[in-house]
Scaffold this motif. Structure first.
Motif, short mmCIF file in Angstrom:
data_model
loop_
_atom_site.label_atom_id
_atom_site.label_comp_id
_atom_site.label_asym_id
_atom_site.label_seq_id
_atom_site.Cartn_x
_atom_site.Cartn_y
_atom_site.Cartn_z
N VAL A 155 -8.57 -3.59 -7.97
CA VAL A 155 -9.71 -4.08 -8.74
C VAL A 155 -10.60 -4.83 -7.76
O VAL A 155 -10.20 -5.86 -7.21
CB VAL A 155 -9.27 -5.01 -9.88
N ALA A 156 -11.79 -4.32 -7.52
CA ALA A 156 -12.68 -4.92 -6.52
C ALA A 156 -14.11 -4.87 -7.01
O ALA A 156 -14.42 -4.30 -8.06
CB ALA A 156 -12.54 -4.18 -5.19
N VAL A 200 -12.29 0.08 -10.21
CA VAL A 200 -10.87 0.12 -10.56
C VAL A 200 -10.31 1.45 -10.08
O VAL A 200 -10.82 2.51 -10.45
CB VAL A 200 -10.65 -0.04 -12.07
N GLU A 201 -9.27 1.39 -9.26
CA GLU A 201 -8.75 2.61 -8.63
C GLU A 201 -7.23 2.58 -8.57
O GLU A 201 -6.63 1.57 -8.19
CB GLU A 201 -9.33 2.73 -7.21
N ASN A 202 -6.61 3.68 -8.96
CA ASN A 202 -5.16 3.82 -8.87
C ASN A 202 -4.81 4.32 -7.47
O ASN A 202 -5.12 5.46 -7.11
CB ASN A 202 -4.66 4.80 -9.93
N LEU A 203 -4.13 3.47 -6.68
CA LEU A 203 -3.77 3.81 -5.31
C LEU A 203 -2.30 4.24 -5.17
O LEU A 203 -1.79 4.38 -4.06
CB LEU A 203 -4.01 2.61 -4.39
N SER A 204 -1.64 4.45 -6.30
CA SER A 204 -0.18 4.54 -6.30
C SER A 204 0.39 5.75 -5.58
O SER A 204 1.55 5.72 -5.14
CB SER A 204 0.34 4.54 -7.75
N ASP A 205 -0.37 6.82 -5.42
CA ASP A 205 0.15 7.98 -4.68
C ASP A 205 0.36 7.63 -3.22
O ASP A 205 1.33 8.11 -2.59
CB ASP A 205 -0.80 9.17 -4.80
N ALA A 206 -0.51 6.80 -2.67
CA ALA A 206 -0.43 6.47 -1.24
C ALA A 206 0.20 5.11 -0.97
O ALA A 206 0.85 4.91 0.05
CB ALA A 206 -1.83 6.51 -0.62
#
Length: 288
Positions: free
Chosen positions: A14-15, A95-101
């Motif tokens: 969240v930025a 808002v970004e899902n970074l969970s793959d990396a």
């Protein structure tokens, strides 16, 4: 040095210019006053005050881009990203899902986490839980695939975890000890579900709590009913060596103790054990 790569954890970013106020006005804890590298347990609630998502919010140093990273259950990360996007409206927020990396690791037992591995932060619930690390998943894999040891440590300390000790959309913050582990700020302004949480706090109406239980026999399975005198008191959650976390109606536990009834799960005798961080009246304690 006990350490583990927690592959079942994900990361949501969240930025943006409005990130601080945006997140602070949605979640249970005070994330507005976090300093870079500091974290806090948070819940994002339904309007009825139940936990939709929970996790640890970390204020990211400017050297790593600023904003917040949310350490959350991997299988909840995408849904949380969409939910936050729903609230975004015209706010200047990404808002970004970074969970793959990106993932999460942890080092505990008094040892320091390697700062060159990623962003490190002391677990805000209890310092004894150790230092967590957010970094690329392939780098975190060097910590070793040892989540069972971490969960035994967590259970020993009496700290619940979403998805293992409570189901999302089914529990209030007080029930999962967020009020005991700095997960709720009672002096902040409104957030989703705040009225219900505040009322429960000031009226002391939380009868159900997650608390540690101990046993000497074979461990009861997660999901086993806890009973006394033919009455259901609750259910077993996470299970460790000689200890488990159980969701219990504490008023019923007190009645059972007063009546001298054994408390069991699958006929296995249980004893309640009060962690040092718990401040509410515990069953079996003498009353003044």
């Amino acid at each position: 040095m006990p350490q583990a790569y927690l592959a079942d954890r994900g990361v949501v970013k969240v930025a943006g210019d409005d990130a601080r106020h945006f997140l602070h006005n949605l979640v249970t804890s005070d994330v507005e006053t976090l300093t870079p590298g500091e974290a806090r347990w948070f819940g994002l609630l339904t309007p009825q005050g139940k936990i939709l998502f929970d996790g640890l919010a970390i204020a990211v140093p400017d050297t790593h881009g600023g904003g917040y990273l949310l350490d959350v259950a991997h299988d909840q990360a995408e849904a949380l990203t969409k939910r936050l996007g729903f609230y975004k409206l015209r706010a200047k927020v990404i808002v970004e899902n970074l969970s793959d990396a990106m993932g999460v690791g942890v080092v505990w037992g008094g040892d320091s986490a390697p700062s060159d591995l990623g962003i490190t932060y002391i677990d805000p619930r209890l310092a004894e839980l150790g230092t967590r690390i957010i970094s690329e998943r392939d780098r975190l894999a060097t910590l070793g695939d040892n989540p069972d040891a971490w969960h035994k440590h967590r259970i020993h300390l009496g700290v619940p975890e979403g998805g293992k000790d409570f189901a999302w959309s089914d529990a209030f913050p007080h029930e999962v000890l967020m009020d005991q582990l700095q997960g709720v700020a009672f002096d902040k302004g409104c957030y989703v579900g705040q009225e219900v949480v505040s009322r429960m706090h000031h009226r002391a109406t939380a009868r159900t709590r997650i608390v540690p239980v101990t046993f000497t026999a074979t461990a009861p399975a997660s999901g086993t009913e806890v009973v006394a005198g033919g009455k259901t008191l609750g259910t077993i959650g996470s299970v460790g060596e000689g200890r488990a976390l159980a969701t219990l109606r504490l008023d019923r536990v007190s009645d059972a103790l007063t009546a001298g009834l054994p408390i069991t799960a699958d006929d296995i005798p249980l004893q309640l054990e009060k962690p040092a961080f718990i401040r509410f009246a515990f069953p079996g304690e003498p009353t003044l």
